[in-house]
Design a protein around this motif. Structure first.
Motif, PDB file in Angstrom:
ATOM      1  N   ASN A 499     -20.459  31.100-114.901  1.00 53.35           N
ATOM      2  CA  ASN A 499     -20.024  30.147-115.919  1.00 53.35           C
ATOM      3  C   ASN A 499     -21.189  29.239-116.288  1.00 53.35           C
ATOM      4  OD1 ASN A 499     -17.975  28.860-117.585  1.00 53.35           O
ATOM      5  ND2 ASN A 499     -18.204  27.113-116.223  1.00 53.35           N
ATOM      6  N   LEU A 500     -21.413  29.065-117.576  1.00 54.77           N
ATOM      7  CA  LEU A 500     -22.439  28.154-118.068  1.00 54.77           C
ATOM      8  C   LEU A 500     -21.870  27.354-119.215  1.00 54.77           C
ATOM      9  CD1 LEU A 500     -25.387  27.096-118.305  1.00 54.77           C
ATOM     10  CD2 LEU A 500     -25.820  29.020-119.869  1.00 54.77           C
ATOM     11  N   ALA A 501     -22.023  26.039-119.163  1.00 46.87           N
ATOM     12  CA  ALA A 501     -21.565  25.162-120.244  1.00 46.87           C
ATOM     13  C   ALA A 501     -22.646  24.114-120.496  1.00 46.87           C
ATOM     14  CB  ALA A 501     -20.253  24.480-119.867  1.00 46.87           C
ATOM     15  N   TYR A 502     -23.161  24.105-121.701  1.00 50.10           N
ATOM     16  CA  TYR A 502     -24.170  23.105-122.087  1.00 50.10           C
ATOM     17  C   TYR A 502     -23.712  22.409-123.356  1.00 50.10           C
ATOM     18  CZ  TYR A 502     -28.248  21.046-124.309  1.00 50.10           C
ATOM     19  OH  TYR A 502     -29.085  20.160-124.938  1.00 50.10           O
ATOM     20  N   THR A 503     -23.862  21.092-123.393  1.00 51.10           N
ATOM     21  CA  THR A 503     -23.504  20.306-124.570  1.00 51.10           C
ATOM     22  C   THR A 503     -24.646  19.377-124.933  1.00 51.10           C
ATOM     23  OG1 THR A 503     -21.179  20.297-123.883  1.00 51.10           O
ATOM     24  CG2 THR A 503     -21.832  18.737-125.592  1.00 51.10           C
ATOM     25  N   TYR A 504     -25.073  19.447-126.183  1.00 51.18           N
ATOM     26  CA  TYR A 504     -25.951  18.419-126.736  1.00 51.18           C
ATOM     27  C   TYR A 504     -25.104  17.558-127.663  1.00 51.18           C
ATOM     28  CZ  TYR A 504     -29.169  15.929-129.696  1.00 51.18           C
ATOM     29  OH  TYR A 504     -29.808  14.917-130.384  1.00 51.18           O
ATOM     30  N   LEU A 505     -25.094  16.252-127.421  1.00 53.23           N
ATOM     31  CA  LEU A 505     -24.239  15.334-128.162  1.00 53.23           C
ATOM     32  C   LEU A 505     -25.037  14.161-128.701  1.00 53.23           C
ATOM     33  CD1 LEU A 505     -21.372  14.270-128.950  1.00 53.23           C
ATOM     34  CD2 LEU A 505     -21.334  13.122-126.724  1.00 53.23           C
ATOM     35  N   ASP A 506     -24.914  13.936-129.980  1.00 50.15           N
ATOM     36  CA  ASP A 506     -25.487  12.747-130.618  1.00 50.15           C
ATOM     37  C   ASP A 506     -24.319  11.928-131.152  1.00 50.15           C
ATOM     38  OD1 ASP A 506     -27.043  10.848-131.835  1.00 50.15           O
ATOM     39  OD2 ASP A 506     -27.535  12.091-133.582  1.00 50.15           O
ATOM     40  N   ALA A 507     -23.861  10.943-130.347  1.00 51.21           N
ATOM     41  CA  ALA A 507     -22.692  10.125-130.693  1.00 51.21           C
ATOM     42  C   ALA A 507     -23.168   8.692-130.918  1.00 51.21           C
ATOM     43  CB  ALA A 507     -21.657  10.175-129.571  1.00 51.21           C
ATOM     44  N   THR A 508     -23.039   8.213-132.148  1.00 51.01           N
ATOM     45  CA  THR A 508     -23.601   6.915-132.500  1.00 51.01           C
ATOM     46  C   THR A 508     -22.587   6.036-133.216  1.00 51.01           C
ATOM     47  OG1 THR A 508     -24.436   7.793-134.599  1.00 51.01           O
ATOM     48  CG2 THR A 508     -25.933   7.852-132.722  1.00 51.01           C
ATOM     49  N   GLY A 513     -26.110   1.916-135.409  1.00 46.60           N
ATOM     50  CA  GLY A 513     -27.056   2.963-135.058  1.00 46.60           C
ATOM     51  C   GLY A 513     -27.242   3.165-133.568  1.00 46.60           C
ATOM     52  N   THR A 514     -26.547   2.396-132.735  1.00 48.80           N
ATOM     53  CA  THR A 514     -26.678   2.534-131.290  1.00 48.80           C
ATOM     54  C   THR A 514     -25.856   3.711-130.779  1.00 48.80           C
ATOM     55  OG1 THR A 514     -24.862   0.968-130.960  1.00 48.80           O
ATOM     56  CG2 THR A 514     -27.104   0.074-130.954  1.00 48.80           C
ATOM     57  N   GLN A 515     -26.229   4.206-129.588  1.00 45.04           N
ATOM     58  CA  GLN A 515     -25.490   5.291-128.965  1.00 45.04           C
ATOM     59  C   GLN A 515     -24.155   4.767-128.433  1.00 45.04           C
ATOM     60  OE1 GLN A 515     -26.502   8.679-128.500  1.00 45.04           O
ATOM     61  NE2 GLN A 515     -28.037   8.106-130.030  1.00 45.04           N
ATOM     62  N   LEU A 516     -23.107   5.582-128.548  1.00 46.71           N
ATOM     63  CA  LEU A 516     -21.830   5.208-127.974  1.00 46.71           C
ATOM     64  C   LEU A 516     -21.945   5.163-126.454  1.00 46.71           C
ATOM     65  CD1 LEU A 516     -19.256   7.218-130.120  1.00 46.71           C
ATOM     66  CD2 LEU A 516     -20.137   4.908-130.481  1.00 46.71           C
ATOM     67  N   ALA A 517     -21.299   4.183-125.856  1.00 46.07           N
ATOM     68  CA  ALA A 517     -21.436   3.941-124.423  1.00 46.07           C
ATOM     69  C   ALA A 517     -20.908   5.114-123.596  1.00 46.07           C
ATOM     70  CB  ALA A 517     -20.705   2.659-124.042  1.00 46.07           C
ATOM     71  N   ARG A 518     -21.619   5.414-122.529  1.00 43.88           N
ATOM     72  CA  ARG A 518     -21.218   6.371-121.480  1.00 43.88           C
ATOM     73  C   ARG A 518     -21.124   7.809-121.970  1.00 43.88           C
ATOM     74  NH1 ARG A 518     -16.719   2.560-118.291  1.00 43.88           N
ATOM     75  NH2 ARG A 518     -18.224   0.927-117.775  1.00 43.88           N
ATOM     76  N   ARG A 519     -21.810   8.120-123.094  1.00 49.07           N
ATOM     77  CA  ARG A 519     -21.864   9.503-123.569  1.00 49.07           C
ATOM     78  C   ARG A 519     -23.268  10.046-123.322  1.00 49.07           C
ATOM     79  NH1 ARG A 519     -17.711   6.238-125.596  1.00 49.07           N
ATOM     80  NH2 ARG A 519     -16.379   7.348-127.085  1.00 49.07           N
ATOM     81  N   PRO A 520     -23.435  10.977-122.382  1.00 51.47           N
ATOM     82  CA  PRO A 520     -24.755  11.573-122.183  1.00 51.47           C
ATOM     83  C   PRO A 520     -25.109  12.494-123.341  1.00 51.47           C
ATOM     84  CG  PRO A 520     -23.128  12.683-120.825  1.00 51.47           C
ATOM     85  CD  PRO A 520     -22.422  11.519-121.461  1.00 51.47           C
ATOM     86  N   GLN A 521     -26.372  12.483-123.732  1.00 49.00           N
ATOM     87  CA  GLN A 521     -26.791  13.380-124.810  1.00 49.00           C
ATOM     88  C   GLN A 521     -26.817  14.828-124.344  1.00 49.00           C
ATOM     89  OE1 GLN A 521     -30.469  12.069-126.663  1.00 49.00           O
ATOM     90  NE2 GLN A 521     -29.285  11.116-128.299  1.00 49.00           N
ATOM     91  N   ASN A 522     -27.147  15.039-123.079  1.00 52.45           N
ATOM     92  CA  ASN A 522     -27.216  16.388-122.537  1.00 52.45           C
ATOM     93  C   ASN A 522     -26.328  16.488-121.305  1.00 52.45           C
ATOM     94  OD1 ASN A 522     -29.586  17.795-124.094  1.00 52.45           O
ATOM     95  ND2 ASN A 522     -30.313  15.730-123.604  1.00 52.45           N
ATOM     96  N   ASN A 523     -25.545  17.550-121.259  1.00 51.59           N
ATOM     97  CA  ASN A 523     -24.629  17.757-120.144  1.00 51.59           C
ATOM     98  C   ASN A 523     -24.612  19.252-119.823  1.00 51.59           C
ATOM     99  OD1 ASN A 523     -23.005  16.123-118.436  1.00 51.59           O
ATOM    100  ND2 ASN A 523     -21.184  17.091-119.278  1.00 51.59           N
ATOM    101  N   VAL A 524     -24.819  19.598-118.545  1.00 49.88           N
ATOM    102  CA  VAL A 524     -24.912  21.001-118.148  1.00 49.88           C
ATOM    103  C   VAL A 524     -24.036  21.244-116.931  1.00 49.88           C
ATOM    104  CG1 VAL A 524     -26.413  22.885-117.396  1.00 49.88           C
ATOM    105  CG2 VAL A 524     -27.275  21.176-118.996  1.00 49.88           C
TER     106      VAL A 524
END
Length: 611
Positions: A499-508, A513-524
């Motif tokens: 099983n492999l799951a990768y997420t790139y997230l740009d949540a602003t 223009g700031t990043q939403l709190a507690r959201r990692p940009q990269n998750n594996v």
């Protein structure tokens, strides 16, 4: 008058059963899903991005909590303020925890007493569930309020013709003990499913022990579920069931140890009448669902804060397939929510809804869906949402690729807490969103493997925020979340499961223009398991969480982490299996919420019995 006519039509066409299916009619195959379309549908005909976790997968990775399962999926990240029992949020594609709809057996369990109307996953074990389906992306047309980020459906077992049972006991780090049992079968003409789970442990300090926390925050959890079903006549059946969970736990403040204690209690019940004709062209359902919640946060200095929430729903839907190439789903719902707390706040709200979805299959391998929903709320007025999606199987055979695309609109109604606490009723608009995604699924390894790649983009408006100066809630925010999801699953290919799951997230925040709190940009998340002919199973997994900001102003940064785990299992007989695992093998020191602890190296061992 138009609304009343459409609702009456839906109810007339659906004299039986509940609006949600409990589980796939084929007994739980992973290529049949129900949550995306509200009725059993082959995955190749679903235009949205869907993940399915089966009982075999849950046992293989030795998952204990619902968050153990959800954190392994693309597009999903989990944030917990300490150990089991502590507040836990699941962000789907960067949406707020309260912007995802959570179901048990198709019945809503979002807490009406929660600040945003979300669901706290912190005390929910996974032992009683046979299957988990997660639909990513806006699903407001079929599911209504809160389905902004997606829908999570936790499904219990279905009755079987012959009696079967399983039991499990486990012991490990910090004196954590767990035991669960379940059984299903027939008592005369009545299908019966029963289950229970108990877990207790010393836990660890919610305030990070590496920052000075010394007082352990223990917990105890008790859960039970039941389901009964009966065939009344050819094509006509009835079922009823329930789920109960209660957890007591200790918790800390964010800056120090504290002798705070908490309570979470959820009681869910449902009853349904169902009809399906012999030709398979008409099915209908009518049902009632109830969710009752209680939360107590007992501060050692200021005393308890208590909330009580209750949701009642009547639902009906009918599906008609006059031609092989076309089918129509229509339905109506009415929902009432009530809320009160021990400071005198509280009130109720109601939403009446109708929806319809048209499915077309104009070409071999091509499925198109389009739907509309109309909601009429006693607090914010009416709203209409639209959705469309499609799936196209490119070729033939078990390794044919599937192209998917979807567009969806959704909204989140203001919670009763936001509407009625502090200064009394305030006029709030619902949070609204539009989202789209496009993805490709490529099977491989003679159909035992599946590779998926999806791009998504969601814009949300009218986000509800709290005004510290005036002590009330107001609509102000706008957000955007876009990114990429990559998934790969291999099931039983020459003994291997991968099983492999990768997420790139740009949540602003679209305003600052700031990043939403507690959201990692990269998750594996990655795992590999191997089963030998002798029955021995060995496995390992890796979790990599990227860095994230812990506040909306982006001044407090939490660094990333990488956590390794290993596991093993061995069958002593055909019915008895022993297993064990080591979590956080390298004893990684990390946080996902600033100042709150995470478990260090820990070991667990257990036994499973299947009859």
């Amino acid at each position: 008058m138009k609304y009343l006519f459409m609702l009456a039509t839906a109810l007339t066409m659906a004299p039986v059963a509940q609006a949600e299916e409990m589980a796939p009619a084929d007994g739980g195959r992973s290529d049949i899903v129900v949550t995306a379309t509200r009725e059993p549908t082959p995955l190749t005909q679903v235009g949205q991005s869907v993940s399915v976790v089966t009982r075999d997968e849950i046992e293989r990775v030795q998952a204990i909590s619902a968050t153990d399962v959800l954190s392994r999926l693309p597009g999903s990240s989990v944030v917990q303020s300490g150990g089991f029992g502590q507040p836990s949020s699941v962000f789907i594609r960067g949406a707020e925890n309260a912007q995802s709809l959570v179901l048990i057996d198709g019945v809503r369990i979002n807490d009406p007493g929660d600040v945003g109307g979300g669901f706290d996953f912190g005390a929910l074990p996974i032992a009683q569930f046979d299957r988990v389906e997660v639909v990513r992306g806006a699903s407001g047309v079929l599911w209504g309020s809160r389905a902004v980020g997606g829908v999570i459906n936790l499904i219990t077992a279905e009755p079987t013709e012959e009696w079967s049972a399983r039991g499990q006991a486990e012991y490990g780090w910090r004196d954590r003990r767990q035991a669960n049992v379940s059984a299903s079968g027939l008592v005369g003409p009545v299908g019966v499913v029963l289950g229970a789970n108990w877990m207790k442990g010393d836990g660890f300090s919610a305030f990070n022990e590496r920052r000075g926390g010394t007082e352990k925050d223990g917990f105890e959890s008790r859960n039970a579920n039941a389901r009964l079903s009966l065939e009344l006549a050819p094509g006509l059946s009835a079922d009823a069931g329930g789920f109960y969970t209660k957890a007591n736990y200790d918790y800390d403040a964010s800056g120090a140890d504290a002798l705070h204690v908490g309570l979470k209690r959820d009681t869910l019940g449902y009853a349904n009448l169902r009809y399906a004709d012999a030709a398979g062209r008409l099915s209908a359902r009518f049902g009632y669902g109830l969710n009752d919640t209680r939360r107590v946060s007992d501060d050692a200095v200021f005393g308890p804060y208590e909330t009580n929430g209750r949701t009642e729903r009547l639902e009906a839907q009918a599906s008609f397939t006059p031609l092989e190439m076309a089918s129509l789903l229509v339905g109506g719902e009415t929902e009432k929510q009530t809320f009160d707390d021990n400071y005198g706040a509280g009130d109720s709200t109601r939403i009446n809804s109708i929806f319809g979805n048209l499915t077309l299959r104009p070409l071999s391998g091509l499925t198109l869906n389009g739907g509309l929903r109309y909601d009429d709320s006693s607090d914010f007025g009416d709203r209409t949402t639209f959705a469309a999606n499609g799936a196209w199987v490119l070729g033939e055979g078990e390794e044919a690729a599937v192209l998917r695309a979807s567009y969806g609109e959704a909204f989140k109604a203001p919670s009763l807490y936001q509407l009625y606490t502090n200064a009394g009723f305030r006029n709030l608009d619902p949070e609204t969103s539009t989202s789209w995604d496009v993805g490709l699924e490529q099977p491989f390894a003679q159909g035992t493997g599946r590779f998926t790649l999806t791009y998504f983009d969601r814009r949300t408006r009218n986000l509800i925020d709290y005004d510290l100066a005036n002590w009330n809630y107001y609509n102000v925010g706008r957000a955007r979340a876009k990114g990429l999801e990559l998934g790969m699953q291999v099931t039983d290919w020459e003994g291997f499961d991968v099983n492999l799951a990768y997420t790139y997230l740009d949540a602003t925040n679209a305003i600052t223009g700031t990043q939403l709190a507690r959201r990692p940009q990269n998750n594996v998340y990655a795992s590999i398991d191997k089963t030998w002919e002798m029955g021995l199973k060995l496995g390992a997994d890796l979790r990599v969480g990227g860095g994230r900001y812990d506040d909306t102003a982006n001044t407090l940064y939490v660094t990333g982490h990488a956590v390794v785990g290993i596991r093993a299992a061995y069958p002593l007989t055909d019915m008895v299996e022993v297993y064990g695992r080591i979590e956080n093998l390298l004893d990684e020191h990390y946080e996902v919420v600033r100042n709150y602890g995470t478990p260090g190296r820990s070991a667990y061992a257990g036994i499973r019995v299947t009859i």
